[in-house]
Design an enzyme around this catalytic site. Sequence first.
Site, mmCIF file in Angstrom:
data_model
loop_
_atom_site.group_PDB
_atom_site.id
_atom_site.type_symbol
_atom_site.label_atom_id
_atom_site.label_comp_id
_atom_site.label_asym_id
_atom_site.label_seq_id
_atom_site.Cartn_x
_atom_site.Cartn_y
_atom_site.Cartn_z
ATOM 1 N N LYS A 14 19.542 17.426 -12.924
ATOM 2 C CA LYS A 14 19.552 18.965 -13.170
ATOM 3 C C LYS A 14 20.946 19.356 -13.846
ATOM 4 O O LYS A 14 20.339 19.527 -15.102
ATOM 5 C CB LYS A 14 19.721 19.600 -12.215
ATOM 6 C CG LYS A 14 18.682 18.712 -10.652
ATOM 7 C CD LYS A 14 18.471 19.893 -9.339
ATOM 8 C CE LYS A 14 19.184 19.997 -8.735
ATOM 9 N NZ LYS A 14 20.054 19.159 -7.262
ATOM 10 N N ARG A 89 16.324 26.995 -3.092
ATOM 11 C CA ARG A 89 16.407 26.035 -2.215
ATOM 12 C C ARG A 89 15.841 26.128 -0.664
ATOM 13 O O ARG A 89 15.735 25.069 -0.012
ATOM 14 C CB ARG A 89 18.010 25.745 -1.438
ATOM 15 C CG ARG A 89 18.161 24.270 -2.564
ATOM 16 C CD ARG A 89 20.014 23.743 -2.021
ATOM 17 N NE ARG A 89 20.502 22.880 -2.139
ATOM 18 C CZ ARG A 89 21.480 23.231 -3.476
ATOM 19 N NH1 ARG A 89 21.881 23.630 -4.512
ATOM 20 N NH2 ARG A 89 22.039 21.789 -3.560
ATOM 21 N N ARG A 128 29.600 9.485 -8.519
ATOM 22 C CA ARG A 128 29.690 10.837 -10.023
ATOM 23 C C ARG A 128 30.924 11.132 -8.471
ATOM 24 O O ARG A 128 32.036 11.761 -8.854
ATOM 25 C CB ARG A 128 29.019 11.791 -9.430
ATOM 26 C CG ARG A 128 29.438 12.967 -9.374
ATOM 27 C CD ARG A 128 27.377 13.970 -10.117
ATOM 28 N NE ARG A 128 27.890 14.598 -8.863
ATOM 29 C CZ ARG A 128 26.995 15.493 -8.396
ATOM 30 N NH1 ARG A 128 25.879 15.983 -9.434
ATOM 31 N NH2 ARG A 128 25.878 16.397 -7.705
ATOM 32 N N ARG A 134 34.302 16.347 -5.977
ATOM 33 C CA ARG A 134 33.331 17.214 -4.655
ATOM 34 C C ARG A 134 33.555 16.317 -3.346
ATOM 35 O O ARG A 134 33.112 15.126 -3.595
ATOM 36 C CB ARG A 134 31.818 17.452 -5.257
ATOM 37 C CG ARG A 134 32.502 18.543 -6.287
ATOM 38 C CD ARG A 134 30.572 18.405 -6.465
ATOM 39 N NE ARG A 134 29.496 18.263 -6.066
ATOM 40 C CZ ARG A 134 28.834 18.881 -6.061
ATOM 41 N NH1 ARG A 134 28.030 18.955 -7.308
ATOM 42 N NH2 ARG A 134 27.401 19.216 -4.618
ATOM 43 N N ARG A 146 22.516 15.549 2.488
ATOM 44 C CA ARG A 146 22.099 16.607 1.834
ATOM 45 C C ARG A 146 20.628 16.161 1.280
ATOM 46 O O ARG A 146 19.608 17.103 0.580
ATOM 47 C CB ARG A 146 22.632 16.414 0.351
ATOM 48 C CG ARG A 146 24.345 17.293 0.676
ATOM 49 C CD ARG A 146 25.326 16.997 0.259
ATOM 50 N NE ARG A 146 25.085 17.195 -1.586
ATOM 51 C CZ ARG A 146 26.021 16.749 -2.502
ATOM 52 N NH1 ARG A 146 26.265 15.977 -2.151
ATOM 53 N NH2 ARG A 146 25.117 17.079 -3.670
HETATM 54 P P1 AMP Z 1 24.877 21.361 -5.266
HETATM 55 O O1 AMP Z 1 26.031 21.911 -7.029
HETATM 56 O O2 AMP Z 1 23.365 22.616 -6.503
HETATM 57 O O3 AMP Z 1 24.697 20.412 -4.730
HETATM 58 O O4 AMP Z 1 25.392 22.225 -4.141
HETATM 59 C C1 AMP Z 1 25.961 21.904 -3.239
HETATM 60 C C2 AMP Z 1 26.260 22.248 -1.632
HETATM 61 O O5 AMP Z 1 26.179 23.807 -2.242
HETATM 62 C C3 AMP Z 1 24.835 21.897 -0.987
HETATM 63 O O6 AMP Z 1 25.287 20.595 -0.365
HETATM 64 C C4 AMP Z 1 24.628 23.668 -0.360
HETATM 65 O O7 AMP Z 1 25.834 23.334 0.629
HETATM 66 C C5 AMP Z 1 25.461 25.071 -0.866
HETATM 67 N N1 AMP Z 1 24.475 25.177 -1.460
HETATM 68 C C6 AMP Z 1 23.900 25.097 -3.375
HETATM 69 N N2 AMP Z 1 23.316 26.034 -3.645
HETATM 70 C C7 AMP Z 1 23.010 26.621 -2.537
HETATM 71 C C8 AMP Z 1 21.207 27.606 -2.207
HETATM 72 N N3 AMP Z 1 19.978 27.509 -3.169
HETATM 73 N N4 AMP Z 1 21.003 27.047 -0.824
HETATM 74 C C9 AMP Z 1 21.986 26.863 0.073
HETATM 75 N N5 AMP Z 1 22.851 26.486 0.048
HETATM 76 C C10 AMP Z 1 22.977 26.124 -1.489
#
Ligand code: AMP
Length: 208
Positions: A14, A89, A128, A134, A146
């Site tokens: 993404k 999400r 990554r 991270r 996740r």
């Molecule tokens: P990402 O960078 O999109 O993989 O997000 C990393 C982490 O941030 C996720 O595993 C969640 O813990 C939190 N997170 C990001 N976006 C959301 C969302 N829309 N709703 C809830 N938690 C989120």
Amino acid sequence: MLNIVLFGPPGAGKGTQSQKLIAKYHLVHLSTGDLLRAQIAAGTELGLQAKKIMDEGLLVPDEVVIGMIDNALQSNQQAAGFIFDGFPRTVAQATSLDRLLAGHGTGVQAMVALEVDEEELIKRLLERGKTSNRPDDQDETKIRRRVSVYHSETAQVAGYYATQAKFHALNGIGGIETIFGQICAIIDAHPTTTPATPAATMGEARSL
Ligand code: AMP
């Protein structure tokens, strides 16, 4: 306006595709993961709370991410459109996004889901994790959580957009340019919206 939801499990590509879409369509990139990581980096109370949840690979409460998106929409009123990455999400987030965008006289044109099988995702995220810094990319158990959270909670969002005929699935394994071309073809097939100007809104009110 052109508003696209880019969807898919963590590691589906993404972020990579978002960068290319921003360059082509001049959209503002809204990644709730990035917004949350900025809060963590700034050491805010919200960041501290979110970090614990993110490190576990679980979802941050809906009201937190919805509030962040609300603020971002308010501060980017002149944008040509948005690419939502990692949001919505949950179905509650999806309905809130519709409500927020309607308040700006616009809506989501299309949701594009990048599909990648679990073993490939684990491989990509561990790779990554070597450079992303991270914590949630460095531990296989957290990565699997996740992906499992994605399947149990997030995948229902696909159904939400399917009922609005906005859902499009693509194979996320393949060349970056090939996948980009497929996403662009989907986007170009959807008409953009013109947000109501105050004058147009007044005109409508007068005709009632
Ligand atoms: P990402 O960078 O999109 O993989 O997000 C990393 C982490 O941030 C996720 O595993 C969640 O813990 C939190 N997170 C990001 N976006 C959301 C969302 N829309 N709703 C809830 N938690 C989120």
